[in-house]
Design a protein around this motif. Structure first.
Motif, PDB file in Angstrom:
ATOM      1  N   ARG A  85       0.845  -1.186   0.000  1.00 31.84           N
ATOM      2  CA  ARG A  85       0.000   0.000   0.000  1.00 31.84           C
ATOM      3  C   ARG A  85       0.894   1.254   0.000  1.00 31.84           C
ATOM      4  NH1 ARG A  85      -3.233   2.361   5.139  1.00 31.84           N
ATOM      5  NH2 ARG A  85      -4.199   4.138   4.079  1.00 31.84           N
ATOM      6  N   HIS A  86       0.912   1.963  -1.087  1.00 32.29           N
ATOM      7  CA  HIS A  86       1.682   3.197  -1.318  1.00 32.29           C
ATOM      8  C   HIS A  86       3.140   2.954  -1.711  1.00 32.29           C
ATOM      9  CE1 HIS A  86      -1.765   5.336   0.024  1.00 32.29           C
ATOM     10  NE2 HIS A  86      -1.584   5.145   1.291  1.00 32.29           N
ATOM     11  N   TRP A  87       3.726   1.812  -1.351  1.00 31.86           N
ATOM     12  CA  TRP A  87       5.138   1.560  -1.652  1.00 31.86           C
ATOM     13  C   TRP A  87       5.295   0.149  -2.204  1.00 31.86           C
ATOM     14  CZ3 TRP A  87       8.134   5.741  -1.516  1.00 31.86           C
ATOM     15  CH2 TRP A  87       7.752   6.806  -0.692  1.00 31.86           C
TER      16      TRP A  87
ATOM     17  N   THR B  18       2.758  -1.933  -5.922  1.00 31.71           N
ATOM     18  CA  THR B  18       1.909  -1.329  -4.895  1.00 31.71           C
ATOM     19  C   THR B  18       0.540  -1.985  -5.001  1.00 31.71           C
ATOM     20  OG1 THR B  18       1.439   0.437  -6.474  1.00 31.71           O
ATOM     21  CG2 THR B  18       3.134   0.872  -4.816  1.00 31.71           C
TER      22      THR B  18
ATOM     23  N   TYR C  52      -3.185  -3.769  -3.627  1.00 35.13           N
ATOM     24  CA  TYR C  52      -4.284  -3.457  -2.721  1.00 35.13           C
ATOM     25  C   TYR C  52      -5.178  -4.661  -2.389  1.00 35.13           C
ATOM     26  CZ  TYR C  52      -3.392   1.495  -2.336  1.00 35.13           C
ATOM     27  OH  TYR C  52      -2.812   2.699  -2.018  1.00 35.13           O
TER      28      TYR C  52
ATOM     29  N   ASP D 196      -1.868  -0.365  -7.848  1.00 36.89           N
ATOM     30  CA  ASP D 196      -1.954   1.074  -8.054  1.00 36.89           C
ATOM     31  C   ASP D 196      -1.093   1.494  -9.237  1.00 36.89           C
ATOM     32  OD1 ASP D 196      -2.735   3.679  -7.555  1.00 36.89           O
ATOM     33  OD2 ASP D 196      -1.085   4.058  -6.176  1.00 36.89           O
TER      34      ASP D 196
ATOM     35  N   ARG E 276      -8.066   0.281  -6.238  1.00 32.47           N
ATOM     36  CA  ARG E 276      -8.096   0.200  -4.786  1.00 32.47           C
ATOM     37  C   ARG E 276      -8.641  -1.128  -4.274  1.00 32.47           C
ATOM     38  NH1 ARG E 276      -4.826   3.242  -5.263  1.00 32.47           N
ATOM     39  NH2 ARG E 276      -4.508   5.284  -4.314  1.00 32.47           N
TER      40      ARG E 276
END
Length: 372
Positions: free
Chosen positions: A62-64, A91, A93, A113, A141
């Motif tokens: 998540r994000h990275w 990344t 989800y 993502d 997402r």
């Protein structure tokens, strides 16, 4: 060692007897799994190695950028064996688990993502191939597998933030060349799938962070959808989590919307897919990133579990006069992003698996005595 007990209270109703510590949800030190730095966004459950128990597909990053992991269940609800879920680092989800190619085992479709969906095939032992990308780049997402066009195979619903959500139709062999965009572009995060209007076809309802309410699309049975219809737009509510289920026992699935620093809302179904009544659930400090339903105590009513951001995860047991609250384990700087439900130790009770983005994921074993 961390051994954790549960505290209980009642919301939206009169007092109710507290449970003894062994009667609620049990979190053993061995029930924590995964590296705290993995940034896990979901742990999706399924029998990945064909041994009859539920394993975990952890989608990390998540994000990275991170590596996804497979956690194999030892049959007693402990994820003690782990290996990489293929070579992909991204990344991620969420994973939708289904038999996409018809060979009898569970495959995975990964929502990532700013990347296309990645479809990975299982060799039957819980090992996945490198996968192939399908569709265009997406700010995804979450993702869900369901037969959208009634042809007997699992299709995909891809949930995008700030863009049109997409439907991927399976050709029966795990190919997803046909892609359809739903009308409208919203700040959607999750989807709930059910037959909300009783016509025998699946409908889709999406959470929405943008304050316009949840977005309902009614299925036509052939893979088409009408809508969207906004429900609860007057609430001006940031909604990250959504679920569907019969919460008042009238036989019709209702819609649950998870609130951020406010209670959630149940939109009550009149049986025709019209949502004319409302009921609150949860606490004013809940930050509901994940939301699922199950009958945890065997009384015939659907209960609610909430994955909270920055505070304790909670279970709300449905009662005649409201909901009885179970506060789960208190974690340091925990950021629970999602929750999955399944009978991990094969005792007939639904257990919980929380994906924790800042910290270790954990299993909570259901020890509530089932009611007759």
């Amino acid at each position: 060692m961390r051994a954790h007990l549960i505290s209980m209270g009642l919301v939206l109703g009169a007092a109710s007897p507290a449970f003894a510590q062994d009667d609620a949800f049990w979190v053993h030190p061995y029930n924590f799994f995964g590296e705290p730095t993995a940034l896990t966004a979901s742990v999706n459950l399924g029998d990945l190695d064909g041994d009859g128990d539920l394993d975990g597909f952890a989608v990390n990053g998540r994000h990275w950028i991170q590596q996804n992991e497979i956690y194999l269940n030892n049959g007693m609800g402990f994820f003690r064996s782990a290996h990489d879920a293929g070579a992909d680092r991204a990344t991620g989800y969420e994973a939708a688990l289904a038999d996409f190619d018809g060979d009898g085992d569970l495959d995975a479709a990964i929502a990532r993502d700013l990347l296309p969906v990645l479809v990975q095939l299982n060799d039957g032992s819980g090992h996945f191939d490198a996968g192939r990308e399908v569709g265009a780049i997406a700010q995804a997402r979450s993702i869900a597998a369901v037969d959208l066009d009634a042809d007997g195979d699992a299709d995909l619903v891809l949930i995008l933030r700030g863009a049109a959500n997409r439907l991927y139709f399976n050709d029966g062999q795990g190919g997803f060349d046909r892609v359809v965009e739903l009308p409208g572009a919203y700040q959607t995060i999750q989807v709930a799938i059910d037959d909300l209007d009783g016509d025998g076809t699946v409908d889709l309802v999406f959470s929405n962070r943008g304050g316009e309410g949840v977005m309902l699309y009614r299925g036509t049975g052939d893979g088409g959808f009408n809508g969207p219809v906004a429900i609860g737009a007057d609430l001006d509510m940031e909604i990250r989590a959504v679920a569907a289920g019969d919460m008042n026992g009238d036989g019709h699935p209702d819609i649950l919307a998870g609130g951020i620093e406010r209670p959630g809302v149940i939109f009550l179904n009149d049986g025709s897919g019209n949502f004319v009544g409302r009921r609150a659930f949860g606490s004013a400090d809940d930050e509901m990133f994940g939301l699922e339903l199950a009958d945890f105590d065997g009384d015939g009513r659907l209960d609610i579990v909430v994955a909270n951001d920055g505070l304790r995860d909670r279970v709300y047991l449905a009662r005649e006069d409201g909901f009885q609250t179970i506060d789960l384990v208190e974690l340091d700087e925990a950021d629970s992003y999602n929750v999955s439900i399944g009978d991990l130790n094969q005792d007939g009770r639904p257990d919980l698996v929380f994906a924790v983005s800042e910290g270790s994921n954990y299993v909570a074993i259901n020890r509530i005595e089932l009611r007759d």
